[in-house]
Design an enzyme around this catalytic site. Structure first.
Site, PDB file in Angstrom:
ATOM      1  N   GLN A  29      48.907  24.880 -11.150  1.00  0.00           N
ATOM      2  CA  GLN A  29      50.450  24.786 -10.697  1.00  0.00           C
ATOM      3  C   GLN A  29      50.804  23.924  -9.541  1.00  0.00           C
ATOM      4  OE1 GLN A  29      50.349  28.855 -10.783  1.00  0.00           O
ATOM      5  NE2 GLN A  29      52.666  28.659 -10.487  1.00  0.00           N
ATOM      6  N   SER A  30      51.260  23.779  -8.642  1.00  0.00           N
ATOM      7  CA  SER A  30      51.209  22.603  -8.481  1.00  0.00           C
ATOM      8  C   SER A  30      50.825  22.860  -6.681  1.00  0.00           C
ATOM      9  CB  SER A  30      52.865  21.477  -8.337  1.00  0.00           C
ATOM     10  OG  SER A  30      52.760  21.055  -9.352  1.00  0.00           O
ATOM     11  N   THR A  31      51.152  23.458  -6.226  1.00  0.00           N
ATOM     12  CA  THR A  31      50.227  24.128  -4.743  1.00  0.00           C
ATOM     13  C   THR A  31      49.760  25.676  -5.064  1.00  0.00           C
ATOM     14  OG1 THR A  31      52.462  25.360  -4.165  1.00  0.00           O
ATOM     15  CG2 THR A  31      52.796  22.429  -3.109  1.00  0.00           C
TER      16      THR A  31
ATOM     17  N   GLN B  53      52.950  28.055  -5.110  1.00  0.00           N
ATOM     18  CA  GLN B  53      53.305  28.550  -5.873  1.00  0.00           C
ATOM     19  C   GLN B  53      52.539  29.696  -6.965  1.00  0.00           C
ATOM     20  OE1 GLN B  53      53.880  25.280  -8.095  1.00  0.00           O
ATOM     21  NE2 GLN B  53      56.180  24.403  -7.097  1.00  0.00           N
TER      22      GLN B  53
ATOM     23  N   SER C  81      48.339  19.326  -7.634  1.00  0.00           N
ATOM     24  CA  SER C  81      49.341  18.103  -7.797  1.00  0.00           C
ATOM     25  C   SER C  81      48.581  17.775  -8.950  1.00  0.00           C
ATOM     26  CB  SER C  81      49.877  17.099  -6.276  1.00  0.00           C
ATOM     27  OG  SER C  81      50.287  16.580  -7.519  1.00  0.00           O
TER      28      SER C  81
END
Length: 685
Positions: free
Chosen positions: A20-22, A25, A63
């Site tokens: 997951q990017s961050t 999240q 990311s």
């Protein structure tokens, strides 16, 4: 069972990749995380055993736009390239990599090693043309999706910023009101600390000077906390050099709303990876800049002046010739001098007896290998005195006004600093009252809470008492409470400004600051003949002054005897001895090059240096010892024996002069008989 999955694929491990990017999240979107972990069950249903399913979840919160920091993605690529993976599971194939370069590299490796790619939509064999084409299309669509999302988000953000409505963390000294407008902080102590930073920078001219003033006077500086339990609170602490630079470079303090001062730049790292780095951009590249958007602490013109001053303060820039702020040291013109030969700034060297003799030096050409010697070097006091004289002449018409302005400035600055101390005391008194009120409101029977509140109340009282002592000590040592009598004395002293300028109590740094208010720069050229400095002073406002400063002669020239003395010694040496010449020069009130009376060694050195022959005092009929020895064919020792026993007649002026011998016919006959009849004298052929 999917027909693309064979026993060969199931004999190798299945990798489940989670990303997951961050971190936000990962924290708030738990459903996505659960769905990705659920891929393990899907792998079991497709025929892989529990032992052959490996979950890679160390890239959660990172990311996928690049491989930097993605440890598990690097592990996945390495194992796929070695043919150790049967299938790669992902919730969406775009989760594997957001970068097309990384995505297509992974697909190519999967095609070479017969590795399957499986997501919620189906099972793909990258070695198959149609599957590879579909996967490539999905990667392209994911890349386009990122572009569109970013364009929408940044477009909306930029549009709101153009209206001055985009909210972001404000620098200390500002806050948002109920309508979302930027206003000055309602806390008077915070506003006073921020305003004092800009005021002290105008006085000292350097960020380090501001930090020094805060530290010397025991002042604190606020910092607003963001995030956590202290979100939005003001924390008081020490003012650092970086904080001062950040304030001076922040246009918000000049009432300007700015968006885009810092922008991302992509660059290639030494490892060959593409990275993003945040960096400051020039003022013309700011995306949004709205002047007079809100009330500021300084004007826009002052902000630009501060930027120019900080640029002058840099000493590591190739284009920076002169340094702006006044610094320590006795060299009065440090940072103002330019070489008339190469155009570079002159530096200062402290030499002699522990570095107490300052010298101005320009050695740039020699250091760069463009010359074999320095452009110039001369003592500081010679030029400092001449420029000081010009400055005193320029200040004479405005001495009284200058003294009044300085007096008002000192009073205003001390009042501002004392006001900061008063507000600090008020805050401490409020904390004492708050601690007392909390203690009064607690139930006395609840001793566990009451004891803690009582301890806090006591600490607040002790802290208040310490602050009162520090404030009183500062007021006693630093604050200037000027009485009418003291003001009258200062004004009387201002009428005689040269005395104030040369007073021992006036620091060199204060003189330098006064100079920088009047003088912009000084160009110096050193002339060989005549030996002097050609000085061009450029004043603020455009006026200029030219003057010449004579340089002292070289050390050899200082002790060189004038031609008149040399000619006089040459004249006296015709018929006088060295002692007589020295006595004669002393009677004529002449002194040596060092200011001492003439002596025989001095006269002897002058005759040797200027090739002056000894006086010719021998009579024509007189003979030397060597001539007598040659005449009678004996050694010189025999002649000295005759002289010692008065066998022959001699004349000698003093102990350091040779013997002069006079012989008549009778003496010659007697000496020849002596030589012929003596058995101990051996003739010399």
């Amino acid at each position: 069972m999917n027909s693309k999955i064979t026993e060969q694929h199931q004999s190798k491990p299945a990798y489940i990749y989670l990303r997951q990017s961050t971190p936000a999240q990962v924290l708030h979107h738990q459903e996505s995380t659960e769905r990705q972990y659920a891929l393990r069950q899907k792998a079991l249903e497709l025929g892989w055993s529990e032992a052959t399913v490996r979950t890679l979840d160390r890239d959660l919160g990172i990311s996928g736009a690049q491989t930097t920091g993605r440890t598990d993605f690097k592990t996945l690529v390495a194992d796929v390239s070695m043919g150790q993976v049967g299938a790669v599971f992902a919730l969406e194939v775009s989760r594997l990599a957001r970068s097309n370069a990384d995505w297509y590299r992974l697909l190519e490796l999967c095609a070479l090693t017969q590795t399957l790619v499986i997501d919620e939509d189906g099972c793909y064999d990258p070695a198959d043309f149609n599957d590879g084409l579909l996967l490539g299309l999905k990667g392209t669509m994911a890349q386009a999706e990122l572009h569109f999302l970013r364009a929408r988000l940044l477009g909306g953000k930029l549009n709101k910023a153009k209206k001055g409505e985009l909210r972001f963390p404000l620098p200390v000294g500002f806050c948002y009101d109920d309508q979302g407008r930027i206003i000055l902080d309602p806390d008077e102590e915070v506003r006073g600390a921020v305003a004092l930073v800009f005021r002290l920078f105008r006085e000292s001219g350097s960020a380090y000077g501001v930090v020094h003033q805060f530290t010397q006077r025991g002042l604190r500086f606020p910092k607003r906390a963001y995030g956590g339990a202290w979100n939005g609170s003001i924390v008081w602490g020490r003012l650092s050099h970086g904080r001062v630079l950040g304030m001076l470079r922040n246009p918000s303090y000049a009432g300007m709303y700015v968006f885009g001062r810092y922008q991302y730049r992509r660059e290639i790292s030494p490892e060959g990876e593409i990275r993003k780095r945040m960096q400051a951009v020039a003022m013309p590249a700011w995306r949004v800049s709205l002047k007079q958007h809100h009330e500021g602490y300084i004007t826009w013109e002052e902000f630009l002046e501060h930027a120019k001053q900080m640029e002058k303060n840099r000493t590591n820039g190739e284009e920076t010739l002169l340094s702006g702020p006044a610094r320590e040291g006795s060299a009065l013109l440090q940072g103002l001098l330019l070489c008339g030969h190469c155009g570079r700034a002159l530096t200062v060297r402290y030499t002699g007896n522990g570095g107490i003799y300052p010298t101005y030096l320009c050695s740039w050409l020699r250091r760069e290998g463009l010359a074999t010697k320095d452009c110039m070097s001369f003592r500081c006091d010679l030029l400092d005195a001449a420029v000081s004289e010009q400055v005193l002449k320029a200040l004479q018409p405005a001495e009284l006004e200058l003294a009044l302005a300085a007096l008002r400035e000192l009073e205003s600055r001390d009042q501002a600093i004392m006001h900061q101390w008063q507000m600090r005391l008020e805050r401490a008194e409020y904390e004492v009252a708050l601690a007392e009120r909390r203690y009064q409101e607690v139930d006395p029977s609840n001793r566990l809470v009451a004891g803690t509140l009582e301890h806090r109340w006591n600490d607040a009282l002790v802290h208040l008492e310490d602050l009162k002592k520090q404030a009183a000590e500062f007021q006693r040592q630093e604050a200037r409470i000027i009485t009418p009598e003291q003001k009258a004395k200062v004004l009387a002293l201002a009428k005689d400004f040269p005395c104030l300028w040369h007073a021992p109590s006036t620091h060199d740094k204060d003189r330098k600051r006064m100079l920088r208010l009047l003088v912009k720069d000084i160009t110096v050229e050193k002339l060989a003949e005549p030996r002097q400095l050609s000085v061009h002073i450029r004043w603020h406002g455009g006026a200029s002054t030219d003057l010449s400063v004579s340089l002292p002669p070289k050390a050899a020239d200082q002790f060189r005897y004038p031609s008149a003395i040399v000619d006089r010694v040459r004249e006296l040496a015709h018929n006088q001895l060295d002692a007589q010449i020295a006595d004669q020069l002393n009677r004529e009130d002449h002194v040596s090059a060092k200011g001492k009376p003439y002596t025989v060694p001095i006269i002897r050195w002058i005759r040797w240096r200027y090739q002056i022959p000894a006086p010719a005092l021998k009579k024509p009929e007189e003979l030397t010892v060597k001539q007598v020895a040659k005449q009678f064919g004996v050694g010189e020792g025999v002649v000295y024996y005759w002289i010692e026993h008065n066998v022959i007649h001699t004349r000698r002026l003093n102990g350091g002069m040779p013997y002069w011998i006079t012989l008549n016919a009778e003496d010659e006959k007697k000496l020849r008989d002596w030589v012929r009849n003596s058995s101990r004298i051996h003739t010399v052929s």
